[in-house]
Design an enzyme around this catalytic site. Sequence first.
Site, PDB file in Angstrom:
ATOM      1  N   ASP A 260       0.874  -1.156   0.000  1.00 45.00           N
ATOM      2  CA  ASP A 260       0.000   0.000   0.000  1.00 45.00           C
ATOM      3  C   ASP A 260       0.930   1.230   0.000  1.00 45.00           C
ATOM      4  O   ASP A 260       2.157   1.111  -0.078  1.00 45.00           O
ATOM      5  CB  ASP A 260      -0.947  -0.035   1.197  1.00 45.00           C
ATOM      6  CG  ASP A 260      -2.202   0.802   0.955  1.00 45.00           C
ATOM      7  OD1 ASP A 260      -2.160   1.709   0.104  1.00 45.00           O
ATOM      8  OD2 ASP A 260      -3.218   0.568   1.626  1.00 45.00           O
TER       9      ASP A 260
HETATM   10  C1  BGC Z   1      -5.197   3.024   0.460  1.00 52.44           C
HETATM   11  C2  BGC Z   1      -5.383   2.047  -0.664  1.00 52.44           C
HETATM   12  C3  BGC Z   1      -5.319   2.770  -1.986  1.00 52.44           C
HETATM   13  C4  BGC Z   1      -3.992   3.501  -2.074  1.00 52.44           C
HETATM   14  C5  BGC Z   1      -3.756   4.212  -3.390  1.00 52.44           C
HETATM   15  C6  BGC Z   1      -3.980   3.894   0.263  1.00 52.44           C
HETATM   16  O1  BGC Z   1      -3.871   4.867   1.234  1.00 52.44           O
HETATM   17  O2  BGC Z   1      -5.110   2.306   1.689  1.00 52.44           O
HETATM   18  O3  BGC Z   1      -6.609   1.369  -0.517  1.00 52.44           O
HETATM   19  O4  BGC Z   1      -5.494   1.870  -3.038  1.00 52.44           O
HETATM   20  O5  BGC Z   1      -3.930   4.447  -1.025  1.00 52.44           O
HETATM   21  O6  BGC Z   1      -4.549   5.330  -3.542  1.00 52.44           O
END
Ligand code: BGC
Length: 738
Positions: A260
């Site tokens: 993530d």
């Molecule tokens: C979130 C993810 C997301 C990613 C990209 C993160 O902060 O937890 O679910 O896909 O950001 O935007």
Amino acid sequence: MSYQRVNHTNEKQIEEVLATLSLEQKIGQLNLIPIEGEVTDEQRELIAQGKVGSVLKSNGAKQNKELQEIAVNNGVVPILFQEDVIHGYKTITPVPLAEAASWDLELIEQAAAVAAKEAAAAGIHLTYAPMVDISRDPRWGRILEGAGEDPYLGALISEKRVRGFQQANDKQEERVLATVKHFAGYGASLAGRDYNIQDISERELREIHLPPFQAAVDAGVSSVMLAYTAYDGTALTANQFLVQKVLKDELGFKGLIMTDWETIPNLLKIGAAENIREATQMAIENSVDMDMTSNAYIDNLAELVASGTVDEALIDESVRRVLRLKQQVGLLDAPFLYFDEAREKATLLSQESKDTALAIARKSMVLLENKAALLPLDKSDEKLKKVAVIGPFAKAQEDLNGWWFAMGKGEDTQNIFDAIAAECSGFDIEVTFSQGVSISKFDKVGEEFITEAVKTAAAADVAILVLGEEHWMSGEGGGTASLHLPGLQEQLVEAISASLTPVVSVIVSGRPYVLTNVASKSTALLQAWMPGTMGGKAVADILFGNYNPAGRLPVTFPYHQGQVPIFYNYKRTSHSFDAGEKDLRYTTTYRDVQSEPLYPFGYGLSYSEFVYSAPTLSATSMTKDGSIELSVTVENSSAVDGVETVQLYIRDEVSKVARPFMELKDFQQVTIPAGKSLTLSFTITAEKLAYIGPNLQSCVETGIFTVFAGPNSYLKGTSTNFTIEKPQEAYAAQFRFV
Ligand code: BGC
């Protein structure tokens, strides 16, 4: 180069491409950078040097094509473009929790297919969806992104969403790769605070949190995103047990694993690594293939290989997994396939997209109350001359689109007031408006506005109150301690209900709120969720009877916020409050409020009335290789055709390890014409009786099972047919598994 559709991986091509890459270029393939808005010279340079394997953010076909040209003109492996296309790209469908409330698996797949078609037309190859985290705590803002609290329903929806993104559309250039996230257990964040610790047993992990991931893997999901959180104290990025043993060996996942946002440096913040070099090593040694936005790989991997700390073979393996995804979307043969501005223009917000968005918005809304059959409103009723539409969300647009709206715009979304006005135009009905209160930035617009709203309501024949939360209040980082509607909204309902005008409350929210006060002051109550681009029309269609509501809750609505976490499939205890104890003092009850939820999992009303007969079984015992048929007759005793979701729950009466009070094991959604009955049949096999046994392995145990076939998990509410003390018994039948 001519494009060939690639349905299989062509390993020869992967090896050929890999052989052309230097170590630096290989590491570049593992690097994912965000590009928001204008592209900087530095970013162009990084792409030209082959240091960018993937780009995050939707910037449209034109900009993505320009970036791809830089890569291709410099002999770099084409870029994989990625984005959070969670519930629509430009045409926004309801938030995923709402879509789950449709219990309509085909429609959920179709909604994902529409999102894929639009995103792909805008130059996106991969989406960070589906999010399949099971959550039992509505304080957690991200509950809106998943399919609710139940692992069985969650798994079915996970599979359909993966197929919708990856396969449902005919052409490769209309499909996107899916990423199932966040592996695993993130939905159990303690106290509803996002990113918080969770402490779940391996049993709970396997029973509750893993099934939707297994379903996604079985459906061929391309990638997995690891959660920000830790499992059993070890951050997912470095958690060999969860990644190597569970995800790879047990679930059988062979695709790409990504972090993530900046999860590798997070290892330092949580004290799992001393420095970024060590964190990088931990990640690559745990088969984490793609580094989202942290530059940890680009900055550290080359040196880790040069010093002999990390084996280059590990990097090769990760690069192969990246290249396979690129091959799957045609990038190795036709780098510009996804960037067609004419197709983008024709696809975004197309009639086809809007039709699907309307269909799923209508089907996702859950009618929670309809006292004295107030709804549907009859436009030709002589007594309906003035409709007041009141509340902070009556004219909201952006808030209907939820937290993840990709390129969706509030201005493309018809608000609920306008939709109601359009519905009434041509009839002798005046539609009036009053804002009532404002919750914007929490500034409470006070009493004088409530007074004006009460006047507006009093002068009308019905008051439609549109209440809820702003779109940023749920979603990532959207934890809330209070589950009461923000601001003075409850006071608004109370004041308006005193005007004696019947009140229809419509709730725009991404999570279950505690609606106890609102329900008691409203004649009718509709959970509209954050319903997306076509949400306004969907609400009007339901209120005026163009559509008979069919949504069923995929998550429990608490009676009181002190009840959370709350869910239907809790394990039986010696003192369960609904296990027949006479003296409630010595049960798992609260002393001050009821223990039952306000609305249980699976619940929802219809304009039709469904009456269930007691279920019957084809036999009284069943063997391991055999099966039993359960039959249940459901009558639509009303004068309107309706859709009913007949739910099958099973309880294992005696088992070595405690089992839930009841578990959803099947359901059928059927249209039952007015005045007609349908007999439905469910097949029960040993698979439906299996559970995670004493050794944490799936097993079946002989003994007595109770099967329930009814309208929701508390088996109450839609019919007065049964008057016995324990409503469940009316829906139950028992057999012995031998
Ligand atoms: C979130 C993810 C997301 C990613 C990209 C993160 O902060 O937890 O679910 O896909 O950001 O935007």
